[in-house]
Design an enzyme around this catalytic site. Structure first.
Site, short mmCIF file in Angstrom:
data_model
loop_
_atom_site.label_atom_id
_atom_site.label_comp_id
_atom_site.label_asym_id
_atom_site.label_seq_id
_atom_site.Cartn_x
_atom_site.Cartn_y
_atom_site.Cartn_z
N TYR A 92 -20.27 22.41 -48.74
CA TYR A 92 -19.65 21.53 -49.74
C TYR A 92 -20.49 21.48 -51.00
O TYR A 92 -21.70 21.73 -50.99
CB TYR A 92 -19.41 20.12 -49.18
CG TYR A 92 -20.62 19.20 -49.14
CD1 TYR A 92 -20.91 18.34 -50.21
CD2 TYR A 92 -21.48 19.17 -48.03
CE1 TYR A 92 -22.00 17.48 -50.17
CE2 TYR A 92 -22.57 18.31 -47.99
CZ TYR A 92 -22.83 17.47 -49.06
OH TYR A 92 -23.91 16.62 -49.03
N CYS A 93 -19.81 21.15 -52.12
CA CYS A 93 -20.49 20.92 -53.39
C CYS A 93 -19.97 19.59 -53.95
O CYS A 93 -19.61 18.70 -53.17
CB CYS A 93 -20.30 22.09 -54.36
SG CYS A 93 -18.58 22.52 -54.70
N TRP A 94 -19.91 19.44 -55.26
CA TRP A 94 -19.52 18.15 -55.83
C TRP A 94 -18.03 17.85 -55.59
O TRP A 94 -17.66 16.81 -55.09
CB TRP A 94 -19.84 18.11 -57.31
CG TRP A 94 -19.20 16.98 -58.07
CD1 TRP A 94 -18.42 17.07 -59.18
CD2 TRP A 94 -19.31 15.58 -57.79
NE1 TRP A 94 -18.01 15.83 -59.59
CE2 TRP A 94 -18.55 14.89 -58.75
CE3 TRP A 94 -19.95 14.84 -56.80
CZ2 TRP A 94 -18.42 13.50 -58.77
CZ3 TRP A 94 -19.83 13.45 -56.81
CH2 TRP A 94 -19.08 12.80 -57.79
N GLY A 97 -15.46 22.99 -55.48
CA GLY A 97 -15.13 24.00 -56.49
C GLY A 97 -15.88 25.30 -56.30
O GLY A 97 -16.06 25.79 -55.18
N TYR A 121 -18.11 16.48 -52.11
CA TYR A 121 -18.65 15.12 -51.93
C TYR A 121 -17.71 14.08 -52.51
O TYR A 121 -17.54 13.00 -51.95
CB TYR A 121 -20.02 14.98 -52.59
CG TYR A 121 -20.55 13.57 -52.42
CD1 TYR A 121 -21.22 13.20 -51.26
CD2 TYR A 121 -20.31 12.58 -53.38
CE1 TYR A 121 -21.65 11.89 -51.06
CE2 TYR A 121 -20.73 11.27 -53.19
CZ TYR A 121 -21.40 10.94 -52.03
OH TYR A 121 -21.80 9.64 -51.83
#
Length: 352
Positions: A92-94, A97, A121
């Site tokens: 996962y990232c922010w 994306g 997140y």
């Protein structure tokens, strides 16, 4: 490429969230239990952001590729090690994306197909904020008591006995007073607190009640959810009582003794006392406080603060609560824990 929802992630027993954001982003807030395997350092992320604004997305993407390319073998190796140890890495990232998509694609090229988290997140945070109000058990048992009666130690003891406890001060990383971060880090931010609260509520999801301390709406940097405050104000109230000498000794053991030899301690005490002295109106008390603090007579300082600052400010707080107060002798922490357990056992509604 497989994508999973936050709900699916939380159902997986062997999942390890892999946070590919920069170390600074990870440090500020993250999914509990996540490991950080970043694509960019904080400096690299800032540089790419600047290039994006000044030269456009194509130039920024090319520079990002140049930075990331040498790191790929190491990153993939760390993720593969998690996988080989029986874990399921979830990337996962922010906001789900390009960063998480890139890492998941690299892993797929290396022969390991891993899921990435839809929404990243940000999606996780939105999910837990919607869920927290629905997860609170129906009934609250709230521990009240003046500063130093040992509410935190009693809650800890009750948790060790298997009772459903929500340690709000522990989740906030703050002990709820002007001296609340002594010996601790500066305290959790709101995002971290909410994640830890969600995790704590998940652990007691089958309980009909929960125990908490009578905290204010704000603890350090964080604000408590309205739904939790409503439960607290409408629940059962236990008022812990102890003598001044035992309260002074307890505070000394918790706030002073562990840090007495630390170079920062005396200066911090003087600094925090300055805040309190602004609220004290009695000149004699202020002078006595200064005198005892300068002489490092910390037990005397604690006694003055209890009698002339904390205790007078405490009395009005009971007016916020609707239900009557049951008084518990907390002179001895172990005895107080046993007494509270008897009270809970006698209340049939709490055992259903």
């Amino acid at each position: 490429m497989k994508e999973i929802t936050v709900d699916q992630l939380l159902q997986l027993n062997n999942a390890v969230p892999v946070d590919v954001r920069s170390p600074g982003e990870y440090k500020e807030f993250r999914i509990p239990g996540a490991v950080n395997i970043p694509l960019f350092t904080d400096e690299e992320r800032a540089m790419i952001g600047t290039i994006y604004k000044q030269e456009g997305s194509d130039v920024a993407k090319w520079r990002a590729m140049e930075i990331v390319s040498p790191k790929i073998p190491s990153m993939l190796g760390q993720i593969r090690e998690l996988h080989e140890n029986g874990h399921l890495p979830v990337i996962y990232c922010w906001r789900g994306g390009m960063r998480s998509k890139a890492v998941a694609t690299f892993m797929a090229f290396a022969g390991i197909s891993l899921p990435r988290l839809i929404g990243g997140y940000r999606g996780y945070r939105q999910y837990i904020l919607e869920k927290i109000p629905t997860m609170l058990p129906d009934k609250a048992i709230t521990l009240h008591g003046m500063t130093g009666v040992g509410k935190t130690d009693i809650l800890k003891g009750l948790r060790e006995q298997g009772l459903p406890v929500i340690d709000l001060e522990g989740l906030a990383g703050h002990r709820g007073s002007i001296f609340g971060t002594f010996g601790l880090f500066p305290g959790n931010n709101q995002k971290t607190f909410d994640s830890l609260l969600f995790q704590s509520l998940s652990e007691i999801k089958d309980s009909s009640f929960f125990l908490i301390e009578a905290e204010s709406k704000r603890i350090g940097k964080v604000v408590l959810p309205d739904e939790l405050l409503i439960r607290k104000q409408q629940g059962m109230n236990l008022n812990l009582q102890a003598s001044i000498p035992s309260r002074v000794e307890r505070i000394y053991q918790d706030y002073v003794k562990p840090y007495l030899e630390e170079g920062w301690f005396y200066e911090k005490v003087i600094e925090r006392l300055a805040f309190i002295k602004k609220r004290l109106k009695n000149r004699e008390i202020i002078e006595l406080l200064d005198e005892e603090a300068t002489a490092q007579n910390y037990k005397s300082v604690i006694k003055i603060l209890l009698e002339d600052y904390y205790d007078p400010r405490y009395t009005h707080k009971h007016m916020e609560y609707k239900e009557p107060f049951l008084h518990i002798d907390a002179e001895n922490t172990h005895d107080a824990i046993k007494e509270i357990m008897k009270v809970i056992a006698s209340k049939e509604a709490f055992s259903k």
